[in-house]
Design a protein around this motif. Structure first.
Motif, PDB file in Angstrom:
ATOM      1  N   ALA A   9     -23.773   3.140 -51.615  1.00 47.87           N
ATOM      2  CA  ALA A   9     -23.241   2.713 -52.760  1.00 47.87           C
ATOM      3  C   ALA A   9     -22.164   3.687 -53.213  1.00 47.87           C
ATOM      4  O   ALA A   9     -21.325   3.209 -54.280  1.00 47.87           O
ATOM      5  CB  ALA A   9     -24.508   2.364 -53.976  1.00 47.87           C
ATOM      6  N   THR A  10     -22.202   4.640 -52.633  1.00 49.88           N
ATOM      7  CA  THR A  10     -20.874   5.833 -53.230  1.00 49.88           C
ATOM      8  C   THR A  10     -19.677   5.589 -52.397  1.00 49.88           C
ATOM      9  O   THR A  10     -18.756   6.263 -52.595  1.00 49.88           O
ATOM     10  CB  THR A  10     -21.305   7.350 -52.830  1.00 49.88           C
ATOM     11  OG1 THR A  10     -21.498   7.467 -51.250  1.00 49.88           O
ATOM     12  CG2 THR A  10     -22.755   7.579 -53.373  1.00 49.88           C
ATOM     13  N   GLY A  11     -19.889   4.504 -51.539  1.00 43.16           N
ATOM     14  CA  GLY A  11     -18.390   3.951 -51.002  1.00 43.16           C
ATOM     15  C   GLY A  11     -17.963   2.896 -51.327  1.00 43.16           C
ATOM     16  O   GLY A  11     -18.666   2.013 -51.892  1.00 43.16           O
ATOM     17  N   PRO A  12     -16.918   2.450 -50.826  1.00 41.95           N
ATOM     18  CA  PRO A  12     -16.367   0.906 -51.068  1.00 41.95           C
ATOM     19  C   PRO A  12     -16.877  -0.081 -49.759  1.00 41.95           C
ATOM     20  O   PRO A  12     -17.509   0.514 -49.022  1.00 41.95           O
ATOM     21  CB  PRO A  12     -14.902   1.035 -50.864  1.00 41.95           C
ATOM     22  CG  PRO A  12     -14.640   2.165 -49.891  1.00 41.95           C
ATOM     23  CD  PRO A  12     -15.711   3.165 -50.007  1.00 41.95           C
ATOM     24  N   ALA A  13     -16.882  -1.315 -50.120  1.00 41.14           N
ATOM     25  CA  ALA A  13     -17.163  -2.053 -48.978  1.00 41.14           C
ATOM     26  C   ALA A  13     -16.209  -2.217 -47.896  1.00 41.14           C
ATOM     27  O   ALA A  13     -14.974  -2.104 -48.006  1.00 41.14           O
ATOM     28  CB  ALA A  13     -17.052  -3.614 -49.410  1.00 41.14           C
ATOM     29  N   VAL A  14     -16.724  -1.970 -46.609  1.00 38.69           N
ATOM     30  CA  VAL A  14     -16.246  -1.746 -45.375  1.00 38.69           C
ATOM     31  C   VAL A  14     -16.456  -2.667 -44.247  1.00 38.69           C
ATOM     32  O   VAL A  14     -17.421  -2.654 -43.977  1.00 38.69           O
ATOM     33  CB  VAL A  14     -16.207  -0.283 -44.856  1.00 38.69           C
ATOM     34  CG1 VAL A  14     -15.337  -0.194 -43.564  1.00 38.69           C
ATOM     35  CG2 VAL A  14     -15.874   0.965 -45.882  1.00 38.69           C
ATOM     36  N   GLY A  15     -15.372  -3.518 -43.989  1.00 35.74           N
ATOM     37  CA  GLY A  15     -15.478  -4.344 -42.995  1.00 35.74           C
ATOM     38  C   GLY A  15     -16.529  -5.894 -43.214  1.00 35.74           C
ATOM     39  O   GLY A  15     -16.422  -6.690 -42.734  1.00 35.74           O
ATOM     40  N   ILE A  16     -17.197  -5.804 -44.433  1.00 29.01           N
ATOM     41  CA  ILE A  16     -17.909  -6.938 -45.038  1.00 29.01           C
ATOM     42  C   ILE A  16     -17.545  -7.040 -46.587  1.00 29.01           C
ATOM     43  O   ILE A  16     -16.984  -6.191 -47.202  1.00 29.01           O
ATOM     44  CB  ILE A  16     -19.203  -6.594 -45.035  1.00 29.01           C
ATOM     45  CG1 ILE A  16     -19.761  -5.593 -45.487  1.00 29.01           C
ATOM     46  CG2 ILE A  16     -19.679  -6.491 -43.346  1.00 29.01           C
ATOM     47  CD1 ILE A  16     -21.311  -5.297 -45.482  1.00 29.01           C
ATOM     48  N   PRO A  17     -17.808  -8.287 -47.001  1.00 28.71           N
ATOM     49  CA  PRO A  17     -17.658  -8.729 -48.373  1.00 28.71           C
ATOM     50  C   PRO A  17     -18.243  -7.674 -49.385  1.00 28.71           C
ATOM     51  O   PRO A  17     -19.460  -7.255 -48.930  1.00 28.71           O
ATOM     52  CB  PRO A  17     -18.057 -10.013 -48.462  1.00 28.71           C
ATOM     53  CG  PRO A  17     -17.908 -10.631 -47.187  1.00 28.71           C
ATOM     54  CD  PRO A  17     -18.349  -9.426 -46.325  1.00 28.71           C
ATOM     55  N   LYS A  21     -10.036   3.203 -51.210  1.00 25.27           N
ATOM     56  CA  LYS A  21     -10.357   2.250 -52.002  1.00 25.27           C
ATOM     57  C   LYS A  21     -11.488   2.872 -53.082  1.00 25.27           C
ATOM     58  O   LYS A  21     -12.240   3.841 -52.798  1.00 25.27           O
ATOM     59  CB  LYS A  21     -11.217   1.242 -51.269  1.00 25.27           C
ATOM     60  CG  LYS A  21     -10.262   0.608 -50.131  1.00 25.27           C
ATOM     61  CD  LYS A  21     -10.970  -0.513 -49.242  1.00 25.27           C
ATOM     62  CE  LYS A  21     -10.375  -1.281 -48.301  1.00 25.27           C
ATOM     63  NZ  LYS A  21     -11.017  -2.341 -47.545  1.00 25.27           N
ATOM     64  N   GLU A  22     -11.604   2.059 -54.139  1.00 21.93           N
ATOM     65  CA  GLU A  22     -12.608   2.435 -55.170  1.00 21.93           C
ATOM     66  C   GLU A  22     -14.135   2.403 -54.745  1.00 21.93           C
ATOM     67  O   GLU A  22     -14.270   1.215 -54.120  1.00 21.93           O
ATOM     68  CB  GLU A  22     -12.412   1.870 -56.460  1.00 21.93           C
ATOM     69  CG  GLU A  22     -10.985   2.017 -57.236  1.00 21.93           C
ATOM     70  CD  GLU A  22     -10.809   1.228 -58.333  1.00 21.93           C
ATOM     71  OE1 GLU A  22     -11.550   0.430 -58.450  1.00 21.93           O
ATOM     72  OE2 GLU A  22     -10.049   1.597 -59.296  1.00 21.93           O
ATOM     73  N   PRO A  23     -14.883   3.381 -54.897  1.00 20.09           N
ATOM     74  CA  PRO A  23     -16.230   3.133 -54.449  1.00 20.09           C
ATOM     75  C   PRO A  23     -16.966   2.167 -55.288  1.00 20.09           C
ATOM     76  O   PRO A  23     -16.536   2.090 -56.649  1.00 20.09           O
ATOM     77  CB  PRO A  23     -16.881   4.701 -54.694  1.00 20.09           C
ATOM     78  CG  PRO A  23     -15.640   5.567 -54.737  1.00 20.09           C
ATOM     79  CD  PRO A  23     -14.535   4.749 -55.193  1.00 20.09           C
ATOM     80  N   VAL A  24     -18.119   1.705 -54.635  1.00 21.60           N
ATOM     81  CA  VAL A  24     -18.851   0.656 -55.564  1.00 21.60           C
ATOM     82  C   VAL A  24     -19.346   1.042 -56.901  1.00 21.60           C
ATOM     83  O   VAL A  24     -19.395   0.466 -57.867  1.00 21.60           O
ATOM     84  CB  VAL A  24     -19.964  -0.253 -54.526  1.00 21.60           C
ATOM     85  CG1 VAL A  24     -20.963  -0.838 -55.405  1.00 21.60           C
ATOM     86  CG2 VAL A  24     -19.229  -0.722 -53.451  1.00 21.60           C
TER      87      VAL A  24
END
Length: 268
Positions: free
Chosen positions: A14-22, A104-107
């Motif tokens: 959750a500290t990162g952005p979505a990578v490779g999936i919606p 990208k902005e983290p989630v």
């Protein structure tokens, strides 16, 4: 609000952005929504928030942790809205690393921005709702002072707020102006007897067993706080709160778990 499927370290996703999936799938994997009761109170909540909730309840205030999806039920009647966050502006190491690599902005950052910019919060702010922000990443506001006014934050609370939050809550009820920034230093830290016991379950059964550290590492702010060991009876009470609320496993936490009960240390 989430318990990461009961897997604490999934929270790092959750500290990162979505990578490779919606993004909605990424959120389901990392931070699925917590179940709540009919009032919107989560069945588990972050331990630090549980401590503040308990302190306010013990002092006679009507306080509760409310899931963000249910805030609209309570905001029209609320005097104050208190936020806590592990990484408000994604300055923490995991978030800033993700952001730097992916651009990208983290989630976690996006979710907080979506929350504080909700129209219903802005509407109640115009009515006179007070907004206070605290938690482990409150220091980040000092590096984004522009956001304090933009988001309508009335007071920042930095440190162990178990006692201070009671004074601030009373100031809200008395319509007194709130201090813009409150720092709780080591001399003002609560004693063990002044630390309330949680009233509801904590995320994944996490409870603390001590606060502070006497190792005196020069790079660490924890050493500025006095060492305090929770007695076993206090630890057991919080374990039982979690058990009674259906949490069948737990995590013991402190600034240094292996330091608990160290010989030659005189805790306060």
């Amino acid at each position: 609000m989430t318990n990461h499927h009961g897997k604490e370290f999934l929270g790092f996703l959750a500290t990162g952005p979505a990578v490779g999936i919606p993004e909605n799938i990424w959120k389901w994997l990392a931070c699925p929504k917590m179940k709540t009761d009919e009032l919107g109170r989560p069945i588990q909540a972050p331990y630090g928030m549980r401590k503040i909730e308990a302190a306010l309840i013990d002092a006679g205030f009507k306080a509760a942790i409310i899931d963000p999806d249910h805030l609209n039920k309570h905001l029209p009647y609320a005097k104050a809205l208190m936020f806590s966050h592990h990484d408000y502006f994604a300055f923490g190491p995991p978030s800033s690393t993700w952001w730097g690599i992916t651009r990208k902005e983290p989630v976690n950052y996006k979710s907080f921005m979506e929350l504080v910019n909700r129209p219903e919060i802005k509407k109640e702010k115009e009515r006179g709702l007070k907004i206070l922000a605290g938690g482990p990443s409150v220091w980040q506001w000092l590096w984004r002072e522009d956001m304090i006014e933009k988001l309508g934050v009335d007071s920042l609370v930095d440190g162990e707020a178990d006692k201070v939050v009671i004074k601030l809550a009373q100031m809200v009820l008395d319509n007194e102006p709130l201090p813009k920034y409150v720092y709780i230093g080591g001399d003002e830290a609560p004693s063990v007897d002044e630390i309330a016991e949680i009233k509801g379950a904590s995320v994944n059964g996490l409870i603390e067993i001590m606060r502070g550290c006497a190792r005196s590492c020069r790079f660490c702010s924890v050493t500025l706080r006095p060492t305090r060991y929770y007695p076993l009876e206090k630890i057991e009470k919080e374990l039982l709160v979690n058990v009674r609320n259906g949490v069948k496993h737990g995590i013991i936490h402190s600034d240094d778990v292996l330091f608990y009960g160290a010989i030659g240390i005189h805790p306060r």
